[in-house]
Motif scaffolding. Structure first.
Motif, PDB file in Angstrom:
ATOM      1  N   PRO A 140       0.814  -1.229   0.000  1.00 42.83           N
ATOM      2  CA  PRO A 140       0.000   0.000   0.000  1.00 42.83           C
ATOM      3  C   PRO A 140       0.841   1.269   0.000  1.00 42.83           C
ATOM      4  CG  PRO A 140      -0.100  -1.102   2.140  1.00 42.83           C
ATOM      5  CD  PRO A 140       0.585  -2.045   1.211  1.00 42.83           C
ATOM      6  N   LEU A 141       2.036   1.228   0.592  1.00 42.77           N
ATOM      7  CA  LEU A 141       2.924   2.396   0.571  1.00 42.77           C
ATOM      8  C   LEU A 141       3.345   2.696  -0.859  1.00 42.77           C
ATOM      9  CD1 LEU A 141       5.300   1.645   3.607  1.00 42.77           C
ATOM     10  CD2 LEU A 141       3.127   2.882   3.620  1.00 42.77           C
ATOM     11  N   ILE A 142       3.666   1.652  -1.601  1.00 40.48           N
ATOM     12  CA  ILE A 142       4.104   1.814  -2.990  1.00 40.48           C
ATOM     13  C   ILE A 142       2.968   2.366  -3.845  1.00 40.48           C
ATOM     14  CG2 ILE A 142       4.823   0.542  -5.043  1.00 40.48           C
ATOM     15  CD1 ILE A 142       6.310  -1.375  -3.108  1.00 40.48           C
ATOM     16  N   GLU A 143       1.774   1.816  -3.676  1.00 33.89           N
ATOM     17  CA  GLU A 143       0.626   2.271  -4.470  1.00 33.89           C
ATOM     18  C   GLU A 143       0.343   3.748  -4.234  1.00 33.89           C
ATOM     19  OE1 GLU A 143      -4.112   1.115  -5.170  1.00 33.89           O
ATOM     20  OE2 GLU A 143      -2.900   0.041  -3.682  1.00 33.89           O
ATOM     21  N   ARG A 144       0.386   4.159  -2.963  1.00 34.43           N
ATOM     22  CA  ARG A 144       0.114   5.559  -2.620  1.00 34.43           C
ATOM     23  C   ARG A 144       1.203   6.479  -3.160  1.00 34.43           C
ATOM     24  NH1 ARG A 144      -1.126   4.545   2.166  1.00 34.43           N
ATOM     25  NH2 ARG A 144       0.770   5.071   3.309  1.00 34.43           N
ATOM     26  N   ALA A 145       2.460   6.049  -3.042  1.00 33.88           N
ATOM     27  CA  ALA A 145       3.580   6.890  -3.484  1.00 33.88           C
ATOM     28  C   ALA A 145       3.572   7.060  -4.997  1.00 33.88           C
ATOM     29  CB  ALA A 145       4.896   6.274  -3.021  1.00 33.88           C
ATOM     30  N   ARG A 146       3.301   5.990  -5.721  1.00 38.92           N
ATOM     31  CA  ARG A 146       3.270   6.090  -7.188  1.00 38.92           C
ATOM     32  C   ARG A 146       2.159   7.037  -7.656  1.00 38.92           C
ATOM     33  NH1 ARG A 146       6.307   3.052 -10.363  1.00 38.92           N
ATOM     34  NH2 ARG A 146       7.408   1.227  -9.529  1.00 38.92           N
ATOM     35  N   ALA A 147       1.010   6.953  -6.990  1.00 39.25           N
ATOM     36  CA  ALA A 147      -0.105   7.836  -7.359  1.00 39.25           C
ATOM     37  C   ALA A 147       0.250   9.289  -7.088  1.00 39.25           C
ATOM     38  CB  ALA A 147      -1.355   7.432  -6.589  1.00 39.25           C
ATOM     39  N   GLN A 148       0.918   9.532  -5.962  1.00 40.34           N
ATOM     40  CA  GLN A 148       1.283  10.904  -5.608  1.00 40.34           C
ATOM     41  C   GLN A 148       2.279  11.481  -6.605  1.00 40.34           C
ATOM     42  OE1 GLN A 148       2.920  11.225  -1.640  1.00 40.34           O
ATOM     43  NE2 GLN A 148       2.427  13.392  -1.491  1.00 40.34           N
ATOM     44  N   LEU A 149       3.294  10.703  -6.971  1.00 38.10           N
ATOM     45  CA  LEU A 149       4.287  11.194  -7.924  1.00 38.10           C
ATOM     46  C   LEU A 149       3.693  11.340  -9.318  1.00 38.10           C
ATOM     47  CD1 LEU A 149       7.453   9.248  -6.721  1.00 38.10           C
ATOM     48  CD2 LEU A 149       7.103  11.723  -6.647  1.00 38.10           C
ATOM     49  N   ALA A 150       2.759  10.467  -9.680  1.00 35.73           N
ATOM     50  CA  ALA A 150       2.093  10.603 -10.980  1.00 35.73           C
ATOM     51  C   ALA A 150       1.306  11.902 -11.046  1.00 35.73           C
ATOM     52  CB  ALA A 150       1.179   9.404 -11.223  1.00 35.73           C
ATOM     53  N   ASP A 151       0.649  12.271  -9.940  1.00 34.77           N
ATOM     54  CA  ASP A 151      -0.081  13.537  -9.886  1.00 34.77           C
ATOM     55  C   ASP A 151       0.854  14.725 -10.042  1.00 34.77           C
ATOM     56  OD1 ASP A 151      -2.490  12.257  -9.571  1.00 34.77           O
ATOM     57  OD2 ASP A 151      -2.557  12.491  -7.386  1.00 34.77           O
ATOM     58  N   GLU A 152       2.117  14.548  -9.661  1.00 31.78           N
ATOM     59  CA  GLU A 152       3.103  15.632  -9.763  1.00 31.78           C
ATOM     60  C   GLU A 152       3.824  15.633 -11.103  1.00 31.78           C
ATOM     61  OE1 GLU A 152       5.448  14.870  -6.313  1.00 31.78           O
ATOM     62  OE2 GLU A 152       3.993  15.768  -4.942  1.00 31.78           O
ATOM     63  N   GLY A 153       3.391  14.726 -12.009  1.00 33.67           N
ATOM     64  CA  GLY A 153       3.923  14.766 -13.366  1.00 33.67           C
ATOM     65  C   GLY A 153       5.059  13.818 -13.663  1.00 33.67           C
ATOM     66  N   PHE A 154       5.330  12.853 -12.792  1.00 39.72           N
ATOM     67  CA  PHE A 154       6.428  11.922 -13.024  1.00 39.72           C
ATOM     68  C   PHE A 154       5.909  10.640 -13.667  1.00 39.72           C
ATOM     69  CE2 PHE A 154       8.067  14.564  -9.557  1.00 39.72           C
ATOM     70  CZ  PHE A 154       9.331  14.877 -10.034  1.00 39.72           C
ATOM     71  N   ALA A 155       6.470  10.300 -14.828  1.00 40.83           N
ATOM     72  CA  ALA A 155       6.141   9.039 -15.483  1.00 40.83           C
ATOM     73  C   ALA A 155       6.805   7.894 -14.732  1.00 40.83           C
ATOM     74  CB  ALA A 155       6.615   9.060 -16.932  1.00 40.83           C
ATOM     75  N   ASP A 156       6.369   6.669 -15.006  1.00 36.27           N
ATOM     76  CA  ASP A 156       6.896   5.500 -14.288  1.00 36.27           C
ATOM     77  C   ASP A 156       8.409   5.383 -14.410  1.00 36.27           C
ATOM     78  OD1 ASP A 156       4.445   4.782 -13.351  1.00 36.27           O
ATOM     79  OD2 ASP A 156       4.089   3.176 -14.811  1.00 36.27           O
TER      80      ASP A 156
END
Length: 314
Positions: A140-156
């Protein structure tokens, strides 16, 4: 008073220093009350400052099991290059690097640093615990962090995830945060590598032989640092020329030389006129628009291909 700063060249000549006013203030408030000549009091303050820095670096190296002789010292800021030649030699570091960015080094780092979000979950798990259970805590930490960075414009492909775990021995209260170096999600071999790294870090911090696996171990906190990678500034290397710094030589004046304990004649150089490959022999001073670099006796300052000054000891 030590001769390092040129009153006419301070901050690239944008501010003129009043040496006589400085001497009068220093004599009245420091030297006379101590019953010392002005120069001797100034030498003493300089040496105390260098000794204090040496002691502080000892605290974060030798007292943690690290040998300063294994490291390169980076001296930045407006004042550190004035002192680094003395305390760096006392620490026996391999060499000193004064970066081209010097006084704006922290700001340069800030604007080029990655965006990092740190999250954690606190729960106690014994060692050993199946790797699958550890992976479930991080999911769940990974899922939340990826969503947050995606909202800030970072691709995978611009996202990096760094795992770490706090471990301790049984019946102890102090944990050691241990980075996960193995591939993630973890397997049993990766989990064992984490435990081995914890014991190595524990002995580095508390001394060889202090680790005691017989007491049992437990994991108390699981940490995730999610990094959004920023585009790094492009730094272009220049061609290295010969070692002769004559084109940058702008005069001589007396400066404080620590090895002799007094004022001696020294060569003065303009950083802007130095070329990559030039080598300055100490004692010498190099004036840059943002800092002042002192090369002590029996030291050399070499400009590298990135216009950093690399100080080495003879």
């Amino acid at each position: 008073l030590l001769g390092y700063m040129d009153p006419e060249r301070f901050l690239g000549g944008t501010i003129t220093l009043d040496i006589e006013a400085a001497r009068t203030a220093f004599k009245t408030t420091i030297a006379d009350p101590m019953g010392m000549p002005v120069e001797q009091a100034a030498f003493g303050i300089y040496r105390v400052a260098a000794a204090q820095i040496t002691d502080l670096i000892h605290e974060i190296t030798v007292e943690r099991g690290l040998d300063p002789r294994d490291f390169v010292l980076h001296a930045f800021g407006g004042s550190c290059p004035l002192l680094a030649g003395v305390f760096g030699q006392e620490l026996s570091v391999r060499r000193i690097v004064v970066p081209y960015t010097a006084a704006v080094n922290c700001a340069f780092g800030l604007v080029s640093a990655d965006i990092v979000h740190e999250t954690s979950v606190t729960t106690t798990r014994p060692v050993p615990t199946p790797a699958g259970e550890i992976n479930e805590l991080f999911a769940p930490l990974i899922e939340r962090a990826r969503a947050q960075l995606a909202d800030e414009g970072f691709a995978d492909d611009r996202i990096a995830l760094e795992w770490s775990v706090d471990l301790r021995y049984g019946r102890q209260v102090h944990e050691v945060t241990t980075p996960v170096r193995a591939a993630t999600p973890l397997d049993e071999a990766g989990l064992q590598a984490l435990v081995d790294d914890f014991e190595a870090l524990y002995e580095r911090k508390y001394g060889k032989g202090s680790a005691y696996r017989g007491a049992g171990m437990e994991m108390t906190m699981f940490r995730l640092a999610a990094r959004g990678r920023m585009t790094r500034p492009e730094i272009i290397a220049e061609a290295l020329g010969d070692g002769d710094p004559a084109a940058a030589h702008i005069g001589r004046r007396k400066i404080f030389v620590d090895a002799s304990g007094g004022m001696e004649d020294a060569d003065i150089y303009d950083f802007e006129l130095l070329a990559p490959g030039n080598v300055v022999a100490g004692p010498a001073v190099i004036h840059t628009p943002i800092t002042t670099i002192v090369v002590q006796d029996a030291q050399t300052g070499r400009m590298d291909q990135y216009r950093n000054i690399v100080i080495e000891f003879d």
